[in-house]
Design a protein around this motif. Sequence first.
Motif, PDB file in Angstrom:
ATOM      1  N   ILE A 223       1.187  -3.394 -13.974  1.00 43.83           N
ATOM      2  CA  ILE A 223       2.560  -2.981 -13.644  1.00 43.83           C
ATOM      3  C   ILE A 223       2.786  -1.503 -13.927  1.00 43.83           C
ATOM      4  N   ASP A 224       2.007  -0.927 -14.857  1.00 44.21           N
ATOM      5  CA  ASP A 224       2.245   0.479 -15.213  1.00 44.21           C
ATOM      6  C   ASP A 224       1.289   1.442 -14.522  1.00 44.21           C
ATOM      7  N   GLY A 225       0.452   0.919 -13.616  1.00 46.56           N
ATOM      8  CA  GLY A 225      -0.460   1.803 -12.868  1.00 46.56           C
ATOM      9  C   GLY A 225      -1.654   2.282 -13.680  1.00 46.56           C
ATOM     10  N   LYS A 226      -1.792   1.780 -14.921  1.00 44.67           N
ATOM     11  CA  LYS A 226      -2.936   2.205 -15.740  1.00 44.67           C
ATOM     12  C   LYS A 226      -4.179   1.366 -15.402  1.00 44.67           C
ATOM     13  N   LEU A 227      -5.313   1.827 -15.896  1.00 44.56           N
ATOM     14  CA  LEU A 227      -6.606   1.232 -15.517  1.00 44.56           C
ATOM     15  C   LEU A 227      -6.786  -0.186 -16.057  1.00 44.56           C
ATOM     16  N   SER A 228      -7.619  -0.964 -15.327  1.00 35.06           N
ATOM     17  CA  SER A 228      -8.018  -2.297 -15.752  1.00 35.06           C
ATOM     18  C   SER A 228      -9.504  -2.495 -15.459  1.00 35.06           C
ATOM     19  N   ALA A 229     -10.188  -3.219 -16.329  1.00 35.48           N
ATOM     20  CA  ALA A 229     -11.618  -3.495 -16.107  1.00 35.48           C
ATOM     21  C   ALA A 229     -11.901  -4.968 -16.395  1.00 35.48           C
ATOM     22  N   GLN A 230     -13.068  -5.437 -15.941  1.00 34.32           N
ATOM     23  CA  GLN A 230     -13.451  -6.840 -16.162  1.00 34.32           C
ATOM     24  C   GLN A 230     -14.971  -7.002 -16.177  1.00 34.32           C
ATOM     25  N   TYR A 231     -15.434  -7.787 -17.140  1.00 29.84           N
ATOM     26  CA  TYR A 231     -16.831  -8.247 -17.123  1.00 29.84           C
ATOM     27  C   TYR A 231     -16.817  -9.765 -17.267  1.00 29.84           C
ATOM     28  N   GLU A 232     -17.642 -10.433 -16.474  1.00 29.28           N
ATOM     29  CA  GLU A 232     -17.672 -11.899 -16.462  1.00 29.28           C
ATOM     30  C   GLU A 232     -19.103 -12.400 -16.387  1.00 29.28           C
ATOM     31  N   HIS A 233     -19.397 -13.391 -17.243  1.00 28.22           N
ATOM     32  CA  HIS A 233     -20.654 -14.137 -17.125  1.00 28.22           C
ATOM     33  C   HIS A 233     -20.352 -15.626 -17.007  1.00 28.22           C
ATOM     34  N   THR A 234     -21.324 -16.354 -16.455  1.00 27.11           N
ATOM     35  CA  THR A 234     -21.327 -17.818 -16.472  1.00 27.11           C
ATOM     36  C   THR A 234     -22.257 -18.246 -17.607  1.00 27.11           C
ATOM     37  N   ILE A 235     -21.729 -19.116 -18.482  1.00 24.49           N
ATOM     38  CA  ILE A 235     -22.397 -19.463 -19.742  1.00 24.49           C
ATOM     39  C   ILE A 235     -22.579 -20.973 -19.851  1.00 24.49           C
ATOM     40  N   ALA A 236     -23.787 -21.414 -20.206  1.00 23.15           N
ATOM     41  CA  ALA A 236     -23.994 -22.831 -20.525  1.00 23.15           C
ATOM     42  C   ALA A 236     -23.991 -22.992 -22.046  1.00 23.15           C
ATOM     43  N   ILE A 237     -23.317 -24.047 -22.519  1.00 21.56           N
ATOM     44  CA  ILE A 237     -23.302 -24.366 -23.953  1.00 21.56           C
ATOM     45  C   ILE A 237     -24.516 -25.260 -24.215  1.00 21.56           C
ATOM     46  N   THR A 238     -25.465 -24.771 -24.989  1.00 24.57           N
ATOM     47  CA  THR A 238     -26.696 -25.539 -25.221  1.00 24.57           C
ATOM     48  C   THR A 238     -26.954 -25.702 -26.720  1.00 24.57           C
ATOM     49  N   LYS A 239     -27.906 -26.597 -27.018  1.00 27.49           N
ATOM     50  CA  LYS A 239     -28.320 -26.808 -28.427  1.00 27.49           C
ATOM     51  C   LYS A 239     -28.794 -25.518 -29.063  1.00 27.49           C
ATOM     52  N   ASP A 240     -29.371 -24.649 -28.221  1.00 25.70           N
ATOM     53  CA  ASP A 240     -29.905 -23.384 -28.731  1.00 25.70           C
ATOM     54  C   ASP A 240     -28.882 -22.262 -28.685  1.00 25.70           C
ATOM     55  N   GLY A 241     -27.608 -22.596 -28.433  1.00 27.56           N
ATOM     56  CA  GLY A 241     -26.570 -21.559 -28.394  1.00 27.56           C
ATOM     57  C   GLY A 241     -26.163 -21.248 -26.963  1.00 27.56           C
ATOM     58  N   PRO A 242     -25.339 -20.199 -26.797  1.00 25.28           N
ATOM     59  CA  PRO A 242     -24.854 -19.868 -25.456  1.00 25.28           C
ATOM     60  C   PRO A 242     -25.994 -19.330 -24.587  1.00 25.28           C
ATOM     61  N   LEU A 243     -26.122 -19.886 -23.375  1.00 27.26           N
ATOM     62  CA  LEU A 243     -27.145 -19.423 -22.440  1.00 27.26           C
ATOM     63  C   LEU A 243     -26.431 -18.703 -21.291  1.00 27.26           C
ATOM     64  N   ILE A 244     -26.707 -17.403 -21.144  1.00 26.04           N
ATOM     65  CA  ILE A 244     -26.034 -16.594 -20.119  1.00 26.04           C
ATOM     66  C   ILE A 244     -26.765 -16.786 -18.793  1.00 26.04           C
ATOM     67  N   LEU A 245     -26.183 -17.563 -17.889  1.00 22.81           N
ATOM     68  CA  LEU A 245     -26.881 -17.894 -16.635  1.00 22.81           C
ATOM     69  C   LEU A 245     -26.909 -16.712 -15.678  1.00 22.81           C
ATOM     70  N   THR A 246     -25.991 -15.755 -15.859  1.00 23.91           N
ATOM     71  CA  THR A 246     -25.909 -14.601 -14.962  1.00 23.91           C
ATOM     72  C   THR A 246     -26.419 -13.323 -15.639  1.00 23.91           C
ATOM     73  N   ASP A 247     -27.261 -13.505 -16.652  1.00 18.96           N
ATOM     74  CA  ASP A 247     -27.786 -12.346 -17.400  1.00 18.96           C
ATOM     75  C   ASP A 247     -28.537 -11.392 -16.477  1.00 18.96           C
ATOM     76  N   GLN A 248     -28.269 -10.103 -16.620  1.00 21.00           N
ATOM     77  CA  GLN A 248     -28.894  -9.115 -15.734  1.00 21.00           C
ATOM     78  C   GLN A 248     -30.193  -8.530 -16.277  1.00 21.00           C
ATOM     79  N   GLU A 249     -30.609  -8.943 -17.494  1.00 20.75           N
ATOM     80  CA  GLU A 249     -31.879  -8.433 -18.021  1.00 20.75           C
ATOM     81  C   GLU A 249     -33.020  -8.979 -17.156  1.00 20.75           C
ATOM     82  N   GLU A 250     -33.965  -8.115 -16.828  1.00 20.91           N
ATOM     83  CA  GLU A 250     -35.144  -8.533 -16.041  1.00 20.91           C
ATOM     84  C   GLU A 250     -36.016  -9.430 -16.911  1.00 20.91           C
ATOM     85  N   ASP A 251     -36.674 -10.419 -16.292  1.00 20.06           N
ATOM     86  CA  ASP A 251     -37.691 -11.146 -17.067  1.00 20.06           C
ATOM     87  C   ASP A 251     -38.879 -11.503 -16.190  1.00 20.06           C
TER      88      ASP A 251
END
Length: 251
Positions: A223-251
């Motif tokens: 509403i005030d014309g100031k900047l906005s940003a967003q980062y979003e990942h898709t995450i699976a809840i697993t026994k080993d902790g959060p798994l980032i399904l959209t992780d951008q690290e190369e493997d």
Amino acid sequence: MVIIKTEQEIEMMKRSGKLLAKIHREIAKMIRPGISTYEIDQFVEEYMRKNGATPEQKGYHGYPYATCASINDEICHGFPRKTPLKDGDIVTIDMVVNLDGWLADSAWSYPVGNISDEARKLLDVTKKSLYIGIEKAVIGNRIGDISHAIQSYVESEGFSVVRDFVGHGIGKSMHEDPQVPHFGKAGRGLRLMEGMVITIEPMVNVGHYACTIDDNQWTARTIDGKLSAQYEHTIAITKDGPLILTDQEED
Ligand code: MF3
Ligand code: CO
């Protein structure tokens, strides 16, 4: 109703997520003053189709494009357009990949050329808030633990968290239960269980968190014309902790 995913289903979603992550890495290479978000949208749609996937956003409740491209004071659901990006802009590209019926959702904010110190800080804080939220996405925690961690960090940096758009469950549909607000109280809300897949997608504003919707009925801007940003990942809840399904690290 929350739809719990099996390990095999999470593997399928990981394939969608990997493709989406690859597309973001390609976009990172393309972004520069002079390119338009329309060109990026066309690139994204082609890239998905060449890889046997479809852009889930296109046609979703009548949304006309493969991507959302939200520039500067646009919070989300910006329409790709032919006007070139300018030096100093920030732009968020959001997309949902459908590969063999399984979805992944990830938005990323990009600097265009040289950006202001304020814009740089906004990108850094917003990205860090996503990862602070992800750390809380563990079995036994509650949704509110994610919400609270994000809000308190963002506000400690002097920015605000958008209230009108939230993260969500995802699987064979883009929006499943539960909702995942990026503001709220620790210890509240649904308890996280193994096999849940959610998005965490904080939208952070330099000024007030409130938004207005453009005449196109989609695009939310500050509403005030100031900047906005967003980062979003898709995450699976697993026994080993959060798994980032959209992780951008190369493997
Ligand atoms: N990717 C967005 C989300 O995080 C959805 C965009 S709305 C659409 O939920 F209509 F463009 F798909
Ligand atoms: Co989403």
